[in-house]
Structure formats: structure tokens, C-alpha cells
Design an enzyme around this catalytic site. Structure first.
Site, PDB file in Angstrom:
ATOM      1  N   TRP A 198       0.845  -1.198   0.000  1.00  0.00           N
ATOM      2  CA  TRP A 198       0.000   0.000   0.000  1.00  0.00           C
ATOM      3  C   TRP A 198       0.881   1.249   0.000  1.00  0.00           C
ATOM      4  O   TRP A 198       1.431   1.614   1.041  1.00  0.00           O
ATOM      5  CB  TRP A 198      -0.915   0.008   1.221  1.00  0.00           C
ATOM      6  CG  TRP A 198      -1.894  -1.135   1.206  1.00  0.00           C
ATOM      7  CD1 TRP A 198      -3.091  -1.159   0.566  1.00  0.00           C
ATOM      8  CD2 TRP A 198      -1.746  -2.413   1.829  1.00  0.00           C
ATOM      9  NE1 TRP A 198      -3.710  -2.369   0.755  1.00  0.00           N
ATOM     10  CE2 TRP A 198      -2.899  -3.158   1.525  1.00  0.00           C
ATOM     11  CE3 TRP A 198      -0.741  -3.013   2.603  1.00  0.00           C
ATOM     12  CZ2 TRP A 198      -3.085  -4.467   1.973  1.00  0.00           C
ATOM     13  CZ3 TRP A 198      -0.931  -4.311   3.051  1.00  0.00           C
ATOM     14  CH2 TRP A 198      -2.088  -5.024   2.726  1.00  0.00           C
ATOM     15  N   HIS A 207      -6.959   1.668   2.329  1.00  0.00           N
ATOM     16  CA  HIS A 207      -8.028   0.704   2.047  1.00  0.00           C
ATOM     17  C   HIS A 207      -9.117   0.874   3.112  1.00  0.00           C
ATOM     18  O   HIS A 207      -8.954   1.660   4.058  1.00  0.00           O
ATOM     19  CB  HIS A 207      -7.502  -0.735   2.010  1.00  0.00           C
ATOM     20  CG  HIS A 207      -6.630  -1.132   3.162  1.00  0.00           C
ATOM     21  ND1 HIS A 207      -6.096  -2.387   3.319  1.00  0.00           N
ATOM     22  CD2 HIS A 207      -6.202  -0.434   4.257  1.00  0.00           C
ATOM     23  CE1 HIS A 207      -5.377  -2.439   4.422  1.00  0.00           C
ATOM     24  NE2 HIS A 207      -5.430  -1.275   5.014  1.00  0.00           N
ATOM     25  N   ARG A 251      -3.998   6.482  -2.374  1.00  0.00           N
ATOM     26  CA  ARG A 251      -2.656   5.883  -2.442  1.00  0.00           C
ATOM     27  C   ARG A 251      -1.693   6.802  -3.178  1.00  0.00           C
ATOM     28  O   ARG A 251      -2.108   7.544  -4.084  1.00  0.00           O
ATOM     29  CB  ARG A 251      -2.718   4.529  -3.139  1.00  0.00           C
ATOM     30  CG  ARG A 251      -3.416   3.521  -2.255  1.00  0.00           C
ATOM     31  CD  ARG A 251      -3.155   2.097  -2.623  1.00  0.00           C
ATOM     32  NE  ARG A 251      -4.150   1.264  -1.947  1.00  0.00           N
ATOM     33  CZ  ARG A 251      -4.472   0.036  -2.291  1.00  0.00           C
ATOM     34  NH1 ARG A 251      -3.862  -0.526  -3.304  1.00  0.00           N
ATOM     35  NH2 ARG A 251      -5.398  -0.626  -1.628  1.00  0.00           N
ATOM     36  N   GLN A 287     -13.513   1.775  -2.193  1.00  0.00           N
ATOM     37  CA  GLN A 287     -13.512   0.349  -1.893  1.00  0.00           C
ATOM     38  C   GLN A 287     -14.786   0.030  -1.127  1.00  0.00           C
ATOM     39  O   GLN A 287     -15.364   0.915  -0.488  1.00  0.00           O
ATOM     40  CB  GLN A 287     -12.320  -0.038  -1.008  1.00  0.00           C
ATOM     41  CG  GLN A 287     -11.031  -0.257  -1.776  1.00  0.00           C
ATOM     42  CD  GLN A 287      -9.951  -0.933  -0.942  1.00  0.00           C
ATOM     43  OE1 GLN A 287     -10.097  -1.099   0.271  1.00  0.00           O
ATOM     44  NE2 GLN A 287      -8.879  -1.323  -1.585  1.00  0.00           N
ATOM     45  N   VAL A 298      -5.739 -11.860   6.702  1.00  0.00           N
ATOM     46  CA  VAL A 298      -6.595 -13.039   6.516  1.00  0.00           C
ATOM     47  C   VAL A 298      -5.738 -14.293   6.383  1.00  0.00           C
ATOM     48  O   VAL A 298      -4.596 -14.235   5.940  1.00  0.00           O
ATOM     49  CB  VAL A 298      -7.513 -12.896   5.268  1.00  0.00           C
ATOM     50  CG1 VAL A 298      -8.687 -11.993   5.570  1.00  0.00           C
ATOM     51  CG2 VAL A 298      -6.735 -12.422   4.057  1.00  0.00           C
ATOM     52  N   ALA A 348     -13.604 -11.890   5.641  1.00  0.00           N
ATOM     53  CA  ALA A 348     -13.566 -10.481   5.228  1.00  0.00           C
ATOM     54  C   ALA A 348     -13.320 -10.436   3.731  1.00  0.00           C
ATOM     55  O   ALA A 348     -12.790 -11.388   3.144  1.00  0.00           O
ATOM     56  CB  ALA A 348     -12.452  -9.746   5.960  1.00  0.00           C
TER      57      ALA A 348
END
Ligand code: DAH
Length: 352
Positions: free
Chosen positions: A160, A181, A207, A221, A264, A320
């Protein structure tokens, strides 16, 4: 001495009104006003003459004179009105304008394509029991990275490119940034409420990025999070499959492949079969020959992320996901440049 009489005032009013009713434009009406009511006008002179009358006549003629003034003033106002009205009517009924034509439609505007697609996405998840929440665009390093299992100095931070906010560091040295994000809302939501959680978070992200047809330095997003006892990867697949069918059509197929996101485990990217070539692939511009189109990142919430907000990962699990609505709109409507969403070009916007 000759002063005004009731008779002469009466005659003056009569003459004035006779003239007035034939006048039909603003200029002549104004001339009439000056001639009778102006400083040297006929009636003004007459009123002045009243002062010279004998006392017994003065009263009677004075009352008449004032009445005459009022009559002329009121008649003038009325005539000005009539003339204006007549002119308007002429303009509207003459050759110049056909009043029977339908009116010009007024422009009521429309929703931006990004807003439309975000609403569609939210609707799809709403009906599956997800609530919509929003969060801050200026975010702490803490939520954007730390709470998502991306500590200071972790190589994953390079995923990122971050716009840091040049703000005097508060006493605890926490750093601020433009969120890269919507995932930081995972931690914020879990901190604010206990399980079960089902939320989607639409919002703007930023970004430090050079722009081209597929990259913008600001974009939207939509994040999703479900946490409860007993949530499994099957729930993730079922929910996202259903979402893909609602947005892209009933016959859609989906594909999950392993991917890496620090928050995740396991992490996946989800693709749908290309709706342009129906998965054929060869020679297809939309899916670039592959037959599949990536539409989002997803995964099972990392145990460390759950633990950091005080949820016991042995009791609670969750999934998620995060997707880019502009990218979804580009796929859905065949838009080939993401910068169009931010160019305010009406020729583009009017197509939606
Ligand atoms: N936040 C990720 C990004 O900006 C997208 C994402 C991937 C969100 C996987 C998720 C997820 O919630 O599970 O690249």
C-alpha cells in the site's frame, strides 16, 4: 381671483382619464404621469391653487382635489398593469411563441456511476443481512496497518503506497495517513461492537500512486466483514458467490485462488467467469485471454486480528473481503479508463 372649482377639477379628471385609456406603452404612460401628476403637472398646479381660495370654498375643493389626485394615481397604476399584461399576452400568443408546445424539460441530474454501483453492491449485501457503516478517510497507522497484522517495518506495508499526513505527532507518536483501504474499519467495527458482526463499509481510499488507465490515487472500496461463532470458509464462498450472481447474472461461475493479505488466513482472490466471452478466453479484451476476471480479495479473518480486538479466536471466526466499485463498474459497463470516474466529463457521466 380665479382658483380651481369643483367643476374645473371634475373636467380635468375627465380629460386625463380619457387620454389615459388610449395610452398603450410605457413611454406615453410616463409622459401622461408627468403632464398631470408631475411637479408642474396640471393637477399639481390645481392643488396649489386651492390655497388661494376663500376659506369656505377651500375645504370642499380641497377634498375634491385630493380625491382627484388619488383617482389619477390609481388609474395610472391600473393602466400600467393592463398595458404590461396586454404586451405579455401579445408576446405569448403572437407568432413568436406557440404556448401549446410542450414545456422544456428541466434537467434533474443523476447519480454518479460510482454511487450507483456502490448502492447496487450495498443492496446485494443488505439483503443478505449486512449493515452499512462508514469510517474516517484520515486514519491512524494503528488501524490502517497495526491492527491488521501489518506491524511497522513489515514488508507487506509495501503493498500500500501510503500518503502520510504531515501532522505534528501527538504525545504517543501515533502516525496519521490517508487510509489506503477500507480494511481498517474491520478493527474499528469489532472494537465498537461485539459479535455477531455483519457489515459492509463503502468509502474513499487514497494511495501514493501514478495514475494510468487502471490506477487512480483516489478510489473507492467496499469492505465486508462477518464474524460469529462457527463461520467457515464455506460461508465466505456462499456469500460471495451469491453476490457475484446478483451483480453479474445468475449464470456466473466463480473461482477462488490463494492470495496473500496479512489480515486473513487463508487469503484468496475471487474471480468470476468472463461475461464477455463466457469463459472462452481466447481473443477476449475484457478478461485478457484468461476467461476469468478478478473482482475482489477475501479470506478468513486472521486469528491475530481477532485477538487484537479482544475476540477469542478459538470461539469466533469470520471472513472479510474487499472490492473496488470502480473496477466493478468498469467491468460491468465496459469502461476502459478509471480516470473517467474523476474527470467530471458530462459526455461520460450522462451515459449512466
Ligand atoms: N484491503 C485490501 C486491499 O486494499 C483488499 C482486501 C483483501 C480486503 C482481502 C479484505 C480481504 O477484507 O480479506 O488490497
Amino acid at each position: 381671483m380665479t382658483g380651481p372649482t369643483s367643476q374645473s377639477i371634475h373636467e380635468l379628471v375627465q380629460t386625463a382619464l380619457d387620454q389615459l385609456k388610449d395610452l398603450d406603452n410605457a413611454a406615453s404612460l410616463d409622459q401622461w404621469r408627468v403632464a398631470y401628476l408631475g411637479r408642474r403637472g396640471h393637477l399639481t398646479q390645481v392643488l396649489r391653487g386651492i390655497a388661494q381660495l376663500d376659506v369656505d370654498q377651500r375645504r370642499e375643493v380641497g377634498v375634491l382635489g385630493n380625491q382627484a389626485k388619488r383617482t389619477l394615481e390609481e388609474s395610472l397604476v391600473q393602466r400600467v398593469d393592463e398595458v404590461a399584461h396586454a404586451q405579455l399576452e401579445k408576446a405569448f400568443t403572437g407568432d413568436q411563441l406557440d404556448v401549446t408546445l410542450p414545456g422544456r424539460p428541466s434537467s434533474i441530474g443523476r447519480l454518479h456511476p460510482t454511487t450507483q454501483i456502490i448502492r447496487e453492491i450495498c443492496d446485494a449485501f443488505n439483503t443478505m443481512g449486512f449493515n452499512v457503516v462508514e469510517g474516517p478517510e484520515v486514519e491512524w497507522d494503528h488501524y490502517n496497518f497495526e491492527m491488521l497484522n501489518i506491524p511497522q517495518g513489515h514488508p507487506a506495508r509495501d503493498m500500500w503506497n501510503t500518503l502520510w499526513v504531515d501532522h505534528p505527532a501527538p504525545s504517543d507518536g501515533r502516525k496519521m495517513l490517508m487510509r489506503t483501504h477500507t480494511s481498517p474499519m474491520q478493527a474499528r467495527v469489532m472494537e465498537a461492537a461485539g459479535p455477531p458482526i455483519r457489515v459492509i463499509v463503502p468509502g474513499k481510499c487514497y494511495r501514493y500512486e501514478a495514475t494510468d488507465a487502471t490506477h487512480e490515487w483516489h478510489f473507492y472500496q467496499v469492505e465486508g466483514l462477518a464474524v460469529d461463532k462457527g463461520i467457515t470458509f464455506a460461508d465466505l464462498k456462499g456469500t460471495l458467490y451469491e453476490f457475484a450472481r446478483r451483480l453479474f447474472g445468475d449464470e456466473r461461475r466463480v473461482r477462488f485462488r490463494c492470495d496473500y493479505f496479512p489480515f486473513v488466513e487463508p487469503g484468496v482472490d475471487m474471480s468470476i467467469d468472463c461475461f464477455a466471452c463466457h469463459g472462452e478466453g481466447t481473443g477476449c479484451r475484457v478478461c485478457r485471454d484468461s476467461g476469468w476476471i478478478e473482482i475482489m480479495g477475501a479470506g478468513m479473518v486472521h486469528p491475530k486480528v481477532l485477538a487484537r480486538v479482544g475476540y477469542d479466536p478459538n470461539i469466533y471466526t469470520g471472513f472479510a473481503f474487499g472490492l473496488g466499485p470502480e473496477r466493478i463498474a468498469m467491468l460491468k459497463y465496459g469502461i476502459d479508463d478509471i480516470r473517467l470516474f474523476y474527470s467530471n466529463d458530462l459526455r461520460f457521466l450522462r451515459q449512466f
